[in-house]
Each structure stands twice: as C-alpha cells, then as structure tokens.
Scaffold this motif. Sequence first.
Motif, PDB file in Angstrom:
ATOM      1  N   ILE A 106      70.441  -3.018  22.898  1.00  0.00           N
ATOM      2  CA  ILE A 106      69.062  -2.289  22.808  1.00  0.00           C
ATOM      3  C   ILE A 106      69.163  -1.481  24.156  1.00  0.00           C
ATOM      4  O   ILE A 106      68.956  -0.245  24.472  1.00  0.00           O
ATOM      5  N   GLY A 107      69.447  -2.163  25.294  1.00  0.00           N
ATOM      6  CA  GLY A 107      69.543  -1.487  26.477  1.00  0.00           C
ATOM      7  C   GLY A 107      70.482  -0.302  26.582  1.00  0.00           C
ATOM      8  O   GLY A 107      70.342   0.667  27.122  1.00  0.00           O
ATOM      9  N   GLU A 108      71.821  -0.698  26.153  1.00  0.00           N
ATOM     10  CA  GLU A 108      72.553   0.484  25.947  1.00  0.00           C
ATOM     11  C   GLU A 108      71.988   1.764  25.089  1.00  0.00           C
ATOM     12  O   GLU A 108      72.233   2.954  25.444  1.00  0.00           O
ATOM     13  N   ALA A 109      71.296   1.619  23.998  1.00  0.00           N
ATOM     14  CA  ALA A 109      70.696   2.547  23.200  1.00  0.00           C
ATOM     15  C   ALA A 109      69.647   3.406  23.990  1.00  0.00           C
ATOM     16  O   ALA A 109      69.704   4.171  23.708  1.00  0.00           O
ATOM     17  N   ILE A 110      68.986   2.642  24.625  1.00  0.00           N
ATOM     18  CA  ILE A 110      67.689   3.182  25.484  1.00  0.00           C
ATOM     19  C   ILE A 110      68.436   4.155  26.429  1.00  0.00           C
ATOM     20  O   ILE A 110      68.071   5.394  26.537  1.00  0.00           O
ATOM     21  N   LEU A 111      69.524   3.639  27.177  1.00  0.00           N
ATOM     22  CA  LEU A 111      70.166   4.305  28.204  1.00  0.00           C
ATOM     23  C   LEU A 111      70.962   5.707  27.655  1.00  0.00           C
ATOM     24  O   LEU A 111      71.372   6.597  28.337  1.00  0.00           O
ATOM     25  N   ALA A 112      71.422   5.537  26.439  1.00  0.00           N
ATOM     26  CA  ALA A 112      71.960   6.664  25.839  1.00  0.00           C
ATOM     27  C   ALA A 112      71.182   7.692  25.391  1.00  0.00           C
ATOM     28  O   ALA A 112      71.529   9.004  24.850  1.00  0.00           O
TER      29      ALA A 112
END
Length: 171
Positions: A106-112
């Motif tokens: 989820i964190g990576e998706a937000i940062l993307a």
Amino acid sequence: MNRDDLIEIMDQHTEHLLRIAYCYVMDLHAAEDIVQEVFIKFYRNQHNYEERGEIKAYLAKMTVNRSKDYLRSWNYRKVQLQSKFSLHAERRNLDGLVMRDEQQMIGEAILALPLKQREVLVHFYFNEMTIAEIANTVSIPESTVKTRLTRGRELLRNELSGIVWEVLLNE
C-alpha cells in the motif's frame, strides 16, 4: 528564541516533518537534509515568524516548499538518473520471488501516485490533517484538496484492485 527553545521545537516536530519531506522526495537522506535546512532557516529567520497560527503548520509549510524546491533541483534529477541505471541492474539480479508485506504494498502504491494526489493522501491519512489544514499547508483551495483526494483514492483503488489480500482471506 534561545537555543533550548529551538531544541524543544526540533524534538517535537522532527518526526512529523521527516514524514512530510519523505513523502515528497522518497529518499530518507534527502528528507533528513531538507528538515535540517528547514530548522536552520527557521532559526536564522525567526524574527519573520509571527505567532498567528500553530508553529507545526508553519514548519510543515516550510518543509513542503523546500521539498518542492529539491524536486526541481539539478541534484535531484542527477540522482534519479543514476538510480534508474542501478535499479535496472539490481532487478536483473533478483529472482522475482520476493514477498511483500501488505502495508508495504500500500505504501509503495501511494508513493507511486503522482505528487499532487500523493501529497494530499499522505497529509490526510498519515498526518491526520483536515482538508482545511492541507489546503493551508499546500497553498491550494479546499475544493482542490477534495478533488485530489477523490482522484488519489480512485488511482489507488485501481492500482490495488487485482491483489488478493491475505487479511480478507483469513476472516
């Protein structure tokens, strides 16, 4: 303001400001440098600070502005170019079976997400700021914050739609 007051302010706000800077630049070392620069600038220009509002919002605004300056800098573009080459080489060496934790995904998706959507989502969910506080921090109208939140959630939903969540399977 004396040295002890500054140390107290730094103790209270460093973690919050680091999260803000990291969400913009996505590099811990750069975020630490940005927060350090914010505190130095605040200390040097403390006579310009008028206590009309909360110091947390003032420092957050300074951090957002400094983070945006960093993203426009030549140094950032040079680091990005170098990291693309090194990431490409690292990806070839990975075996592809690396497991990720759901929160990390989820964190990576937000940062993307694009910066405009990412910044309001991070402020809203992780920093627990209200729409009015976000509008003030990012210097945009509240209606724009609402629109960016909606679009960010939609992009995030689309990004994470094909994933089977272990948490839901175990319930």
